[in-house]
Design a protein around this motif. Structure first.
Motif, mmCIF file in Angstrom:
data_model
loop_
_atom_site.group_PDB
_atom_site.id
_atom_site.type_symbol
_atom_site.label_atom_id
_atom_site.label_comp_id
_atom_site.label_asym_id
_atom_site.label_seq_id
_atom_site.Cartn_x
_atom_site.Cartn_y
_atom_site.Cartn_z
ATOM 1 N N TYR A 184 -7.620 -7.707 1.286
ATOM 2 C CA TYR A 184 -6.551 -7.070 2.066
ATOM 3 C C TYR A 184 -6.800 -7.226 3.561
ATOM 4 O O TYR A 184 -5.901 -7.612 4.298
ATOM 5 C CB TYR A 184 -6.414 -5.599 1.675
ATOM 6 C CG TYR A 184 -5.473 -4.841 2.568
ATOM 7 C CD1 TYR A 184 -4.122 -5.177 2.614
ATOM 8 C CD2 TYR A 184 -5.929 -3.817 3.383
ATOM 9 C CE1 TYR A 184 -3.256 -4.504 3.457
ATOM 10 C CE2 TYR A 184 -5.075 -3.142 4.216
ATOM 11 C CZ TYR A 184 -3.736 -3.485 4.257
ATOM 12 O OH TYR A 184 -2.881 -2.817 5.097
ATOM 13 N N TYR A 236 -12.887 -2.378 3.640
ATOM 14 C CA TYR A 236 -11.750 -2.801 2.817
ATOM 15 C C TYR A 236 -12.167 -3.625 1.600
ATOM 16 O O TYR A 236 -11.308 -4.120 0.866
ATOM 17 C CB TYR A 236 -10.779 -3.651 3.639
ATOM 18 C CG TYR A 236 -9.959 -2.895 4.646
ATOM 19 C CD1 TYR A 236 -8.981 -1.989 4.250
ATOM 20 C CD2 TYR A 236 -10.135 -3.110 6.006
ATOM 21 C CE1 TYR A 236 -8.206 -1.321 5.178
ATOM 22 C CE2 TYR A 236 -9.368 -2.449 6.950
ATOM 23 C CZ TYR A 236 -8.405 -1.547 6.535
ATOM 24 O OH TYR A 236 -7.640 -0.885 7.451
ATOM 25 N N HIS A 261 -12.939 -3.222 -1.373
ATOM 26 C CA HIS A 261 -12.381 -2.926 -2.690
ATOM 27 C C HIS A 261 -10.851 -2.845 -2.697
ATOM 28 O O HIS A 261 -10.258 -2.456 -3.702
ATOM 29 C CB HIS A 261 -13.001 -1.642 -3.232
ATOM 30 C CG HIS A 261 -14.490 -1.740 -3.329
ATOM 31 N ND1 HIS A 261 -15.124 -2.508 -4.289
ATOM 32 C CD2 HIS A 261 -15.478 -1.223 -2.553
ATOM 33 C CE1 HIS A 261 -16.428 -2.438 -4.116
ATOM 34 N NE2 HIS A 261 -16.669 -1.676 -3.064
ATOM 35 N N SER A 262 -10.237 -3.238 -1.613
ATOM 36 C CA SER A 262 -8.779 -3.309 -1.525
ATOM 37 C C SER A 262 -8.361 -4.770 -1.514
ATOM 38 O O SER A 262 -8.920 -5.572 -0.770
ATOM 39 C CB SER A 262 -8.274 -2.637 -0.251
ATOM 40 O OG SER A 262 -8.591 -1.268 -0.259
ATOM 41 N N GLU A 264 -4.957 -7.641 -1.698
ATOM 42 C CA GLU A 264 -3.522 -7.886 -1.576
ATOM 43 C C GLU A 264 -3.104 -8.791 -2.729
ATOM 44 O O GLU A 264 -3.753 -9.805 -2.995
ATOM 45 C CB GLU A 264 -3.203 -8.552 -0.240
ATOM 46 C CG GLU A 264 -1.715 -8.748 -0.032
ATOM 47 C CD GLU A 264 -1.380 -9.310 1.337
ATOM 48 O OE1 GLU A 264 -0.254 -9.831 1.476
ATOM 49 O OE2 GLU A 264 -2.231 -9.250 2.255
ATOM 50 N N HIS A 323 -10.473 -1.754 -6.263
ATOM 51 C CA HIS A 323 -10.101 -0.350 -6.481
ATOM 52 C C HIS A 323 -8.597 -0.149 -6.297
ATOM 53 O O HIS A 323 -7.974 0.589 -7.033
ATOM 54 C CB HIS A 323 -10.864 0.553 -5.511
ATOM 55 C CG HIS A 323 -10.439 1.980 -5.570
ATOM 56 N ND1 HIS A 323 -10.736 2.793 -6.648
ATOM 57 C CD2 HIS A 323 -9.717 2.735 -4.709
ATOM 58 C CE1 HIS A 323 -10.226 3.992 -6.439
ATOM 59 N NE2 HIS A 323 -9.605 3.977 -5.276
ATOM 60 N N THR A 324 -8.034 -0.839 -5.319
ATOM 61 C CA THR A 324 -6.613 -0.681 -5.051
ATOM 62 C C THR A 324 -5.964 -2.039 -4.796
ATOM 63 O O THR A 324 -6.562 -2.909 -4.172
ATOM 64 C CB THR A 324 -6.365 0.285 -3.864
ATOM 65 O OG1 THR A 324 -4.984 0.623 -3.787
ATOM 66 C CG2 THR A 324 -6.797 -0.300 -2.542
ATOM 67 N N ILE A 352 -2.625 -3.863 -3.172
ATOM 68 C CA ILE A 352 -1.600 -3.644 -2.162
ATOM 69 C C ILE A 352 -0.702 -4.869 -2.138
ATOM 70 O O ILE A 352 -1.188 -6.001 -2.142
ATOM 71 C CB ILE A 352 -2.237 -3.428 -0.773
ATOM 72 C CG1 ILE A 352 -3.166 -2.206 -0.814
ATOM 73 C CG2 ILE A 352 -1.175 -3.306 0.312
ATOM 74 C CD1 ILE A 352 -4.120 -2.114 0.356
ATOM 75 N N GLN A 400 1.488 0.074 -3.361
ATOM 76 C CA GLN A 400 0.083 0.234 -3.694
ATOM 77 C C GLN A 400 -0.080 0.743 -5.114
ATOM 78 O O GLN A 400 0.725 1.534 -5.625
ATOM 79 C CB GLN A 400 -0.554 1.227 -2.722
ATOM 80 C CG GLN A 400 -2.031 1.431 -2.903
ATOM 81 C CD GLN A 400 -2.599 2.350 -1.833
ATOM 82 O OE1 GLN A 400 -1.874 2.954 -1.049
ATOM 83 N NE2 GLN A 400 -3.909 2.445 -1.792
ATOM 84 N N SER A 431 -3.506 1.912 -7.799
ATOM 85 C CA SER A 431 -4.928 2.051 -8.096
ATOM 86 C C SER A 431 -5.224 1.238 -9.355
ATOM 87 O O SER A 431 -4.533 1.390 -10.365
ATOM 88 C CB SER A 431 -5.286 3.509 -8.317
ATOM 89 O OG SER A 431 -6.643 3.609 -8.721
#
Length: 168
Positions: free
Chosen positions: A76, A82, A84-85, A87, A119-120, A122, A164, A166
């Motif tokens: 992301y 970031y 664990h985030s 896109e 984790h997330t 986006i 978003q 999870s």
């Protein structure tokens, strides 16, 4: 196309020509991507390899051996927090739209993310794009933000919605 004819598999750089051919009409004819210039197979191969090198999923959907869609996750943002985030991105060939393929392909991507460090998830969607918004909402994403006039293409301003989910 039926679900039994559809094969979803990891992409390789060898798929780059077919993926670029699927993607370039979006670059050339739509505001769905903010990219201005068509992408070569070599550039696409490098992009695919970069995602794979980060141990993130890059998937293709094949119908009778032809790539009809692809989806992948990328970092992301570059900052450490970031990590664990991710896109997420999905593109379907014109002939593949409206048949449930997007949901099948995107579900496979989300399953792969659930098995990863992510984790997330986006997704940034150029608006208006009812099909993409509907797909994301159907898969459990929620709208978390909106940027007015965030991009400019074809002499017009384009808004962007943030969605978003999870995945852990």
């Amino acid at each position: 196309m039926t679900a039994s004819e559809l094969v979803i598999r990891p992409a390789t750089p060898a798929d780059a020509g077919a993926i670029a051919a699927l993607y370039n009409p979006y670059v050339r004819d739509t505001v769905i991507t903010f990219e201005y210039d068509e992408v070569t197979a070599d550039t696409m191969a490098a992009r695919i390899q970069a995602v794979l090198d980060m141990d993130l999923p890059y998937l293709v959907a094949e119908d009778e051996g032809a790539i009809v869609g692809y989806a992948y996750a990328s970092p992301y943002r570059p900052r450490a927090a970031y990590l664990h985030s991710v896109e997420t991105t999905i593109y379907l060939g014109h002939e593949a739209r409206g048949r449930g393929l997007g949901r099948t392909l995107y579900s496979a991507l989300l399953d792969a993310l659930r098995a990863s460090h992510a984790h997330t998830a986006i997704s940034l969607i150029a608006l208006p794009n009812d099909a993409s918004v509907g797909l994301h909402m159907a898969l459990g994403f929620r709208e978390v933000g909106y940027l007015a006039e965030a991009g400019r293409k074809f002499d017009r301003w384009i808004d962007v919605g943030y969605y978003q989910l999870s995945v852990s």
